[in-house]
Design a protein around this motif. Structure first.
Motif, PDB file in Angstrom:
ATOM      1  N   ALA A   9       0.834  -1.206   0.000  1.00 21.22           N
ATOM      2  CA  ALA A   9       0.000   0.000   0.000  1.00 21.22           C
ATOM      3  C   ALA A   9       0.870   1.258   0.000  1.00 21.22           C
ATOM      4  O   ALA A   9       0.621   2.198  -0.763  1.00 21.22           O
ATOM      5  N   VAL A  10       1.896   1.274   0.832  1.00 18.83           N
ATOM      6  CA  VAL A  10       2.787   2.429   0.897  1.00 18.83           C
ATOM      7  C   VAL A  10       3.523   2.616  -0.430  1.00 18.83           C
ATOM      8  O   VAL A  10       3.634   3.736  -0.934  1.00 18.83           O
ATOM      9  N   LEU A  11       4.003   1.519  -1.010  1.00 26.27           N
ATOM     10  CA  LEU A  11       4.697   1.607  -2.293  1.00 26.27           C
ATOM     11  C   LEU A  11       3.778   2.104  -3.406  1.00 26.27           C
ATOM     12  O   LEU A  11       4.195   2.885  -4.260  1.00 26.27           O
ATOM     13  N   SER A  12       2.542   1.648  -3.397  1.00 33.89           N
ATOM     14  CA  SER A  12       1.612   2.109  -4.435  1.00 33.89           C
ATOM     15  C   SER A  12       1.343   3.604  -4.295  1.00 33.89           C
ATOM     16  O   SER A  12       1.310   4.329  -5.289  1.00 33.89           O
ATOM     17  N   TYR A  13       1.185   4.059  -3.069  1.00 33.63           N
ATOM     18  CA  TYR A  13       0.948   5.488  -2.840  1.00 33.63           C
ATOM     19  C   TYR A  13       2.178   6.303  -3.235  1.00 33.63           C
ATOM     20  O   TYR A  13       2.064   7.331  -3.902  1.00 33.63           O
ATOM     21  N   GLU A  14       3.346   5.822  -2.862  1.00 34.08           N
ATOM     22  CA  GLU A  14       4.584   6.522  -3.202  1.00 34.08           C
ATOM     23  C   GLU A  14       4.779   6.560  -4.715  1.00 34.08           C
ATOM     24  O   GLU A  14       5.159   7.570  -5.278  1.00 34.08           O
ATOM     25  N   ARG A  15       4.516   5.450  -5.394  1.00 37.26           N
ATOM     26  CA  ARG A  15       4.635   5.387  -6.848  1.00 37.26           C
ATOM     27  C   ARG A  15       3.683   6.379  -7.504  1.00 37.26           C
ATOM     28  O   ARG A  15       4.040   7.082  -8.434  1.00 37.26           O
ATOM     29  N   CYS A  16       2.475   6.463  -6.997  1.00 38.01           N
ATOM     30  CA  CYS A  16       1.489   7.401  -7.525  1.00 38.01           C
ATOM     31  C   CYS A  16       1.968   8.839  -7.348  1.00 38.01           C
ATOM     32  O   CYS A  16       1.922   9.637  -8.285  1.00 38.01           O
ATOM     33  N   CYS A  17       2.439   9.167  -6.158  1.00 40.99           N
ATOM     34  CA  CYS A  17       2.926  10.525  -5.894  1.00 40.99           C
ATOM     35  C   CYS A  17       4.124  10.864  -6.765  1.00 40.99           C
ATOM     36  O   CYS A  17       4.219  11.960  -7.313  1.00 40.99           O
ATOM     37  N   THR A  18       5.043   9.921  -6.921  1.00 39.94           N
ATOM     38  CA  THR A  18       6.249  10.152  -7.710  1.00 39.94           C
ATOM     39  C   THR A  18       5.920  10.359  -9.180  1.00 39.94           C
ATOM     40  O   THR A  18       6.450  11.267  -9.816  1.00 39.94           O
ATOM     41  N   MET A  19       5.034   9.536  -9.712  1.00 39.90           N
ATOM     42  CA  MET A  19       4.766   9.596 -11.155  1.00 39.90           C
ATOM     43  C   MET A  19       3.780  10.689 -11.544  1.00 39.90           C
ATOM     44  O   MET A  19       3.736  11.080 -12.701  1.00 39.90           O
ATOM     45  N   THR A  20       3.002  11.191 -10.600  1.00 37.83           N
ATOM     46  CA  THR A  20       2.062  12.258 -10.944  1.00 37.83           C
ATOM     47  C   THR A  20       2.612  13.632 -10.587  1.00 37.83           C
ATOM     48  O   THR A  20       1.987  14.639 -10.906  1.00 37.83           O
ATOM     49  N   ARG A  21       3.771  13.678  -9.931  1.00 40.25           N
ATOM     50  CA  ARG A  21       4.415  14.939  -9.578  1.00 40.25           C
ATOM     51  C   ARG A  21       5.082  15.507 -10.817  1.00 40.25           C
ATOM     52  O   ARG A  21       5.648  14.781 -11.625  1.00 40.25           O
ATOM     53  N   THR A  22       5.034  16.837 -10.956  1.00 40.12           N
ATOM     54  CA  THR A  22       5.639  17.467 -12.130  1.00 40.12           C
ATOM     55  C   THR A  22       7.144  17.656 -11.965  1.00 40.12           C
ATOM     56  O   THR A  22       7.873  17.623 -12.937  1.00 40.12           O
ATOM     57  N   ALA A  33      11.765   7.727   2.449  1.00 44.65           N
ATOM     58  CA  ALA A  33      11.769   6.259   2.390  1.00 44.65           C
ATOM     59  C   ALA A  33      11.878   5.663   3.791  1.00 44.65           C
ATOM     60  O   ALA A  33      11.149   4.723   4.130  1.00 44.65           O
ATOM     61  N   TRP A  34      12.783   6.201   4.608  1.00 41.53           N
ATOM     62  CA  TRP A  34      12.932   5.690   5.977  1.00 41.53           C
ATOM     63  C   TRP A  34      11.679   5.938   6.804  1.00 41.53           C
ATOM     64  O   TRP A  34      11.267   5.080   7.592  1.00 41.53           O
ATOM     65  N   THR A  35      11.058   7.079   6.600  1.00 38.33           N
ATOM     66  CA  THR A  35       9.801   7.373   7.312  1.00 38.33           C
ATOM     67  C   THR A  35       8.729   6.364   6.920  1.00 38.33           C
ATOM     68  O   THR A  35       8.007   5.852   7.789  1.00 38.33           O
ATOM     69  N   ALA A  36       8.624   6.072   5.638  1.00 33.90           N
ATOM     70  CA  ALA A  36       7.629   5.097   5.171  1.00 33.90           C
ATOM     71  C   ALA A  36       7.905   3.722   5.750  1.00 33.90           C
ATOM     72  O   ALA A  36       6.972   3.015   6.172  1.00 33.90           O
ATOM     73  N   ILE A  37       9.161   3.315   5.796  1.00 34.07           N
ATOM     74  CA  ILE A  37       9.520   2.003   6.348  1.00 34.07           C
ATOM     75  C   ILE A  37       9.177   1.933   7.828  1.00 34.07           C
ATOM     76  O   ILE A  37       8.549   0.972   8.297  1.00 34.07           O
ATOM     77  N   ILE A  38       9.548   2.957   8.570  1.00 30.62           N
ATOM     78  CA  ILE A  38       9.285   2.978  10.013  1.00 30.62           C
ATOM     79  C   ILE A  38       7.781   2.984  10.291  1.00 30.62           C
ATOM     80  O   ILE A  38       7.297   2.244  11.155  1.00 30.62           O
ATOM     81  N   LEU A  39       7.042   3.802   9.548  1.00 31.32           N
ATOM     82  CA  LEU A  39       5.583   3.844   9.747  1.00 31.32           C
ATOM     83  C   LEU A  39       4.932   2.511   9.377  1.00 31.32           C
ATOM     84  O   LEU A  39       4.002   2.061  10.054  1.00 31.32           O
ATOM     85  N   SER A  40       5.405   1.862   8.309  1.00 32.45           N
ATOM     86  CA  SER A  40       4.850   0.561   7.907  1.00 32.45           C
ATOM     87  C   SER A  40       5.061  -0.482   9.000  1.00 32.45           C
ATOM     88  O   SER A  40       4.140  -1.225   9.349  1.00 32.45           O
ATOM     89  N   TRP A  41       6.272  -0.543   9.532  1.00 39.26           N
ATOM     90  CA  TRP A  41       6.573  -1.519  10.579  1.00 39.26           C
ATOM     91  C   TRP A  41       5.823  -1.195  11.863  1.00 39.26           C
ATOM     92  O   TRP A  41       5.336  -2.103  12.544  1.00 39.26           O
ATOM     93  N   THR A  42       5.707   0.085  12.194  1.00 41.09           N
ATOM     94  CA  THR A  42       4.977   0.473  13.406  1.00 41.09           C
ATOM     95  C   THR A  42       3.501   0.098  13.280  1.00 41.09           C
ATOM     96  O   THR A  42       2.910  -0.464  14.209  1.00 41.09           O
ATOM     97  N   TYR A  43       2.907   0.410  12.144  1.00 37.47           N
ATOM     98  CA  TYR A  43       1.497   0.069  11.910  1.00 37.47           C
ATOM     99  C   TYR A  43       1.285  -1.442  12.011  1.00 37.47           C
ATOM    100  O   TYR A  43       0.335  -1.922  12.629  1.00 37.47           O
ATOM    101  N   SER A  44       2.198  -2.190  11.414  1.00 33.40           N
ATOM    102  CA  SER A  44       2.098  -3.648  11.457  1.00 33.40           C
ATOM    103  C   SER A  44       2.235  -4.182  12.875  1.00 33.40           C
ATOM    104  O   SER A  44       1.500  -5.086  13.278  1.00 33.40           O
TER     105      SER A  44
END
Length: 191
Positions: A9-22, A33-44
């Motif tokens: 889910a995080v990767l899909s959101y990040e991919r969307c943000c990256t590819m739709t950004r100008t 990236a580190w924030t996303a990893i830490i938040l993913s593990w914390t949520y899990s």
């Protein structure tokens, strides 16, 4: 399993943000990236620790070869945890994936720049769609069996019937790197 779902889910959101950004992404800053990893593990962790503290429990699953949430207990404590687990660790991550890739698909279709860039974006989108399909093929049977075991007729799901969905779900972390290697042109050219 949960970290795998949340990471997708995080990767899909990040991919969307990256590819739709100008603007071009900053590839030297790893803070996001580190924030996303830490938040993913914390949520899990927030969703895997409650059975250790008394909200539901862990036990042998299916034929007793793996350990998981006690899907067969019918008390309110267990049922409430399973409903929350289903919503917050399957439905919501899947909704984020569908939203992100849906938005990305619309963006790719609207791109009117060079055909080389469009071709690359379409390859990335194809890879992502395969990942989402594999996500569904791995986790939906497991979720269905778990919900049937919890809320269906007692004995409806036999240990033998639960083996294949459990193996599919537990092995889902292996599929994404394989998909990435075979559908990523840069990686496959190196092989």
């Amino acid at each position: 399993g949960i970290i795998s779902l949340i990471s997708l889910a995080v990767l899909s959101y990040e991919r969307c943000c990256t590819m739709t950004r100008t603007a071009e992404p900053d590839t030297t800053n790893y803070r996001k990236a580190w924030t996303a990893i830490i938040l993913s593990w914390t949520y899990s962790l927030l969703w895997t620790v409650p059975p250790l503290l008394g909200w539901s429990s862990y036990g042998p699953e299916g034929a007793g070869i793996t350990c998981s949430v006690n899907w067969h207990s019918r008390d309110a404590n267990n049922a409430s945890y399973i409903i929350c687990l289903f919503i917050f660790c399957l439905v919501i991550p899947f909704a984020i994936i569908v939203y992100s890739y849906g938005k990305l698909l619309c963006a790719v279709r609207q791109v009117s720049c060079s055909t080389a860039r469009r071709g690359r974006e379409q390859r990335v989108l194809r890879m992502v769609m395969v990942m989402v399909l594999c996500f569904l093929l791995c986790w939906l049977p497991y979720a269905a069996v778990a919900l049937l075991a919890t809320f269906g007729q007692p004995g409806l799901i036999t240990p033998a019937a639960s083996i294949i969905p459990a193996i599919l779900a537990k092995s889902s972390t292996v599929y994404n790197p394989i998909i990435y290697v075979f559908l990523n042109k840069q990686v496959s050219e190196m092989l």
